[in-house]
Design a protein around this motif. Structure first.
Motif, mmCIF file in Angstrom:
data_model
loop_
_atom_site.group_PDB
_atom_site.id
_atom_site.type_symbol
_atom_site.label_atom_id
_atom_site.label_comp_id
_atom_site.label_asym_id
_atom_site.label_seq_id
_atom_site.Cartn_x
_atom_site.Cartn_y
_atom_site.Cartn_z
ATOM 1 N N HIS A 166 0.820 -1.214 0.000
ATOM 2 C CA HIS A 166 0.000 0.000 0.000
ATOM 3 C C HIS A 166 0.857 1.268 0.000
ATOM 4 N N LYS A 167 2.000 1.205 0.632
ATOM 5 C CA LYS A 167 2.894 2.369 0.595
ATOM 6 C C LYS A 167 3.400 2.620 -0.827
ATOM 7 N N LEU A 168 3.683 1.505 -1.554
ATOM 8 C CA LEU A 168 4.206 1.650 -2.909
ATOM 9 C C LEU A 168 3.179 2.247 -3.868
ATOM 10 N N LYS A 169 1.917 1.823 -3.755
ATOM 11 C CA LYS A 169 0.930 2.286 -4.729
ATOM 12 C C LYS A 169 0.210 3.559 -4.298
ATOM 13 N N ALA A 170 0.429 4.018 -3.069
ATOM 14 C CA ALA A 170 -0.226 5.253 -2.614
ATOM 15 C C ALA A 170 0.387 6.459 -3.311
ATOM 16 N N ASN A 171 -0.454 7.442 -3.638
ATOM 17 C CA ASN A 171 0.026 8.659 -4.297
ATOM 18 C C ASN A 171 0.123 9.832 -3.321
ATOM 19 N N LYS A 172 0.216 9.500 -2.010
ATOM 20 C CA LYS A 172 0.406 10.522 -0.984
ATOM 21 C C LYS A 172 1.187 9.918 0.160
ATOM 22 N N LYS A 173 1.602 10.765 1.089
ATOM 23 C CA LYS A 173 2.436 10.304 2.198
ATOM 24 C C LYS A 173 1.613 9.426 3.136
ATOM 25 N N VAL A 174 2.129 8.230 3.384
ATOM 26 C CA VAL A 174 1.425 7.271 4.246
ATOM 27 C C VAL A 174 2.388 6.756 5.304
ATOM 28 N N VAL A 175 1.991 6.868 6.565
ATOM 29 C CA VAL A 175 2.753 6.327 7.694
ATOM 30 C C VAL A 175 1.887 5.273 8.366
ATOM 31 N N ILE A 176 2.396 4.037 8.404
ATOM 32 C CA ILE A 176 1.634 2.934 9.017
ATOM 33 C C ILE A 176 2.466 2.359 10.148
ATOM 34 N N GLN A 177 1.922 2.382 11.351
ATOM 35 C CA GLN A 177 2.576 1.829 12.529
ATOM 36 C C GLN A 177 1.867 0.551 12.948
ATOM 37 N N THR A 178 2.654 -0.337 13.557
ATOM 38 C CA THR A 178 2.070 -1.594 14.058
ATOM 39 C C THR A 178 2.342 -1.733 15.544
ATOM 40 N N ASP A 181 -6.699 0.128 2.660
ATOM 41 C CA ASP A 181 -7.009 0.919 1.468
ATOM 42 C C ASP A 181 -8.057 1.999 1.770
ATOM 43 N N ASN A 182 -9.105 1.645 2.550
ATOM 44 C CA ASN A 182 -10.121 2.634 2.946
ATOM 45 C C ASN A 182 -9.512 3.730 3.808
ATOM 46 N N ALA A 183 -8.621 3.333 4.723
ATOM 47 C CA ALA A 183 -7.982 4.321 5.599
ATOM 48 C C ALA A 183 -7.174 5.330 4.786
ATOM 49 N N ILE A 184 -6.499 4.857 3.738
ATOM 50 C CA ILE A 184 -5.715 5.760 2.877
ATOM 51 C C ILE A 184 -6.636 6.650 2.047
ATOM 52 N N LYS A 185 -7.672 6.054 1.440
ATOM 53 C CA LYS A 185 -8.553 6.815 0.549
ATOM 54 C C LYS A 185 -9.318 7.910 1.282
ATOM 55 N N TYR A 186 -9.748 7.620 2.516
ATOM 56 C CA TYR A 186 -10.612 8.565 3.236
ATOM 57 C C TYR A 186 -9.842 9.388 4.275
ATOM 58 N N SER A 187 -8.566 9.588 4.032
ATOM 59 C CA SER A 187 -7.751 10.463 4.877
ATOM 60 C C SER A 187 -7.224 11.619 4.038
ATOM 61 N N GLY A 188 -6.593 12.574 4.706
ATOM 62 C CA GLY A 188 -6.067 13.736 4.004
ATOM 63 C C GLY A 188 -4.785 13.426 3.258
ATOM 64 N N GLU A 189 -3.955 14.477 3.005
ATOM 65 C CA GLU A 189 -2.706 14.307 2.273
ATOM 66 C C GLU A 189 -1.659 13.570 3.084
ATOM 67 N N GLU A 190 -1.758 13.632 4.380
ATOM 68 C CA GLU A 190 -0.826 12.880 5.246
ATOM 69 C C GLU A 190 -1.641 11.860 6.022
ATOM 70 N N VAL A 191 -1.321 10.615 5.794
ATOM 71 C CA VAL A 191 -2.104 9.518 6.368
ATOM 72 C C VAL A 191 -1.321 8.852 7.492
ATOM 73 N N PHE A 192 -1.972 8.698 8.648
ATOM 74 C CA PHE A 192 -1.372 7.990 9.773
ATOM 75 C C PHE A 192 -2.292 6.831 10.149
ATOM 76 N N ILE A 193 -1.779 5.626 10.028
ATOM 77 C CA ILE A 193 -2.557 4.409 10.305
ATOM 78 C C ILE A 193 -1.841 3.601 11.381
ATOM 79 N N THR A 194 -2.628 3.065 12.310
ATOM 80 C CA THR A 194 -2.075 2.204 13.360
ATOM 81 C C THR A 194 -2.806 0.872 13.342
ATOM 82 N N ILE A 195 -2.011 -0.208 13.275
ATOM 83 C CA ILE A 195 -2.579 -1.558 13.304
ATOM 84 C C ILE A 195 -2.157 -2.209 14.614
ATOM 85 N N ARG A 196 -3.165 -2.608 15.403
ATOM 86 C CA ARG A 196 -2.875 -3.204 16.723
ATOM 87 C C ARG A 196 -3.492 -4.603 16.797
ATOM 88 N N SER A 197 -2.832 -5.429 17.609
ATOM 89 C CA SER A 197 -3.393 -6.757 17.884
ATOM 90 C C SER A 197 -3.173 -7.082 19.351
#
Length: 491
Positions: free
Chosen positions: A360-372, A397-413
């Protein structure tokens, strides 16, 4: 010809209303019929009680006479024998009926017979005697009244306690368990001769039944009975209950029919919109890839390495996009097949998520930061690898599409007893509370006003929820407008 939905709804409502109206009309008529029958039963019971009480008095007098011993005469001794007779005859006047009550006293078996005419009365009848009575019932009633007039004068008044006892027994036989009170009335001056009605009783709350019992129409029974409406309703309880249940079932069936038609109509509209949108989206990558390939083949662009690579990359991106659209549609089609089967296997969570993050980082056309934040790097889960991967990919993909120009995503388990809780949080636009209950519906997309920068078909979250449930889990969302969303999976 296909009827518009509003006409179908009107026909259904009219049909239901007609059924309700007919059922109500039938029940009301039945109530009045049963009430009329009960009124007739009460009047018959009053007349029958009067008849029995009358002959009880006659029998009691006859028995008393039989017990008298005769006076010893010259020839021997013996018992008095007393008999009574009623006779009816016509007078010289054509419309007059004469009633005569006689007593015959036989002194002994061999001696004198004494006859007495106790009472003789005349009555001008409402019907013409010369032409006969209108019915057998009228004849019986007039006979009883004539006898009553003669016996009352010759023997004595009514035994009210006996009458009430007989009437109560007859009412119970007719399944009318009601309290009653009786008054014996002299009609010319409306005076009460005898009464079992308590002095403090309010007759306004009771139903009065009147029975004239003498041939002169001067004496009558007033029988006061508790209102029988409640008794009739209790007797109709079974029919009323079954009718009510049938009406409820019919109402629910019609409501469900209307609801199903509305859902089908909405689904049909959504499918039409989906077909139009997906056709356009499928044509776009095909056209772009075709143009790039055509430039390489027909305009000698293949000789220029820079342009060649540029056109090949464009074609590759469009083909990947086309492949993704087709894959999504095929996944939904496969999910709906009855032969659909999952292939569960042990899947390591961290490598799977890491691979998806890089894609998802490779195909995104904006800055994406994903933390785990995975509580166990060696954690494995028993699931279908392909579908589980698609579920996580859709959420990212939804998190990237429905966020602004700078995307911050956190994946927790984390583990909750023997269950895995996996959450994907973003800093996107969020979802309002009233829209959250629809986001997992097929073809549903959250309205964004005049903004059309995000493409989609409303299939992603529907697919996610469907597959999570097939994997034996649940998914929920926590979101607030302008503050991002968190999707929580429990497996």
């Amino acid at each position: 010809m296909k009827l518009p939905f509003k006409y179908i709804a009107i026909l259904v409502i009219m049909s239901l209303t007609a059924i309700f109206a007919y059922q109500s009309y039938w029940l009301v008529n039945m109530y009045h019929t049963e009430k009329g029958k009960a009124d007739a039963d009460i009047l018959f019971a009053i007349r029958n009680a009067d008849h029995i009480e009358l002959f009880v008095r006659v029998d009691s007098v006859s028995a008393a006479e039989d017990k008298k011993k005769h006076v010893v005469n010259e020839g021997g001794t013996g018992d008095n024998r007393v008999s009574y007779s009623i006779s009816f005859e016509r007078d010289e006047a054509p419309d007059t009926l004469i009633t005569e009550f006689n007593r015959e006293i036989k002194m002994d078996s061999t001696t004198n017979v004494k006859k007495e005419k106790i009472q003789r009365s005349k009555r001008q009848e409402e019907v013409n005697v010369g032409e006969g009575y209108k019915s057998i019932e009228m004849m019986a009633l007039q006979t009883q009244r004539g006898l009553h007039s003669a016996v009352d004068e010759a023997i004595g008044g009514i035994n009210l306690a006996k009458f009430d006892s007989i009437l109560n027994s007859d009412l119970e036989k007719a399944n009318l368990h009601v309290k009653h009170y009786t008054q014996v009335m002299y009609l010319p001056n409306d005076s009460i001769l005898k009464s079992s009605l308590p002095a403090e009783m309010d007759t306004q709350k009771l139903t009065r039944y009147e029975h004239i019992y003498d041939i002169h129409n001067e004496h009558a029974y007033y029988v006061y009975v508790e209102p029988i409406g409640t008794i009739i309703l209790k007797q109709m309880a079974g029919i009323l209950s079954s009718s009510f249940i049938i009406l409820i079932i019919l109402g629910f069936s019609f409501w469900y029919l209307i609801r199903t038609i509305m859902k089908q109509k909405t689904l049909d509209e959504m499918k039409s919109d989906f077909t139009n949108n997906i056709t356009h989206e499928l044509k776009t990558p095909i056209a772009v890839a075709y143009a790039a390939n055509d430039a390489l083949l027909n305009f000698n662009q293949a000789q220029d390495k820079v342009k060649r690579d540029k056109y090949l990359n464009i074609a590759q991106e469009q083909l990947q996009k086309l492949s993704g659209l087709v894959e999504q549609i095929l996944s939904m089609s496969m999910e709906q097949r009855k032969t659909f089967r999952l292939n569960p296997e042990e899947v390591q969570l961290k490598p799977l998520i890491s691979s998806l993050i890089e894609q998802h980082k490779l195909k995104a056309n904006k800055k994406v930061v994903i933390q785990t934040d995975l509580n166990n790097d060696d954690l494995t889960v028993l699931t279908d690898r392909a579908h589980f991967s698609n579920i996580i990919s859709n959420l990212i993909d939804n998190a990237i599409k429905y966020s602004g120009e700078e995307v911050f995503i956190t994946i927790r388990s984390r583990m909750k007893e023997d269950k895995l809780e996996l959450s994907v949080s973003d800093n996107g636009i969020g979802i309002s509370a009233e829209k959250q209950k629809h986001i997992f519906d097929k073809f549903y997309r959250v309205p964004t006003g005049n903004l059309h920068n995000v493409k989609g078909y409303g299939l992603g979250l529907f697919y996610v929820k469907t597959m999570i449930e097939k994997l034996g889990g649940t998914i929920d969302v926590e979101s607030e407008t302008g503050k991002g969303s968190t999707f929580i999976i429990l497996l």
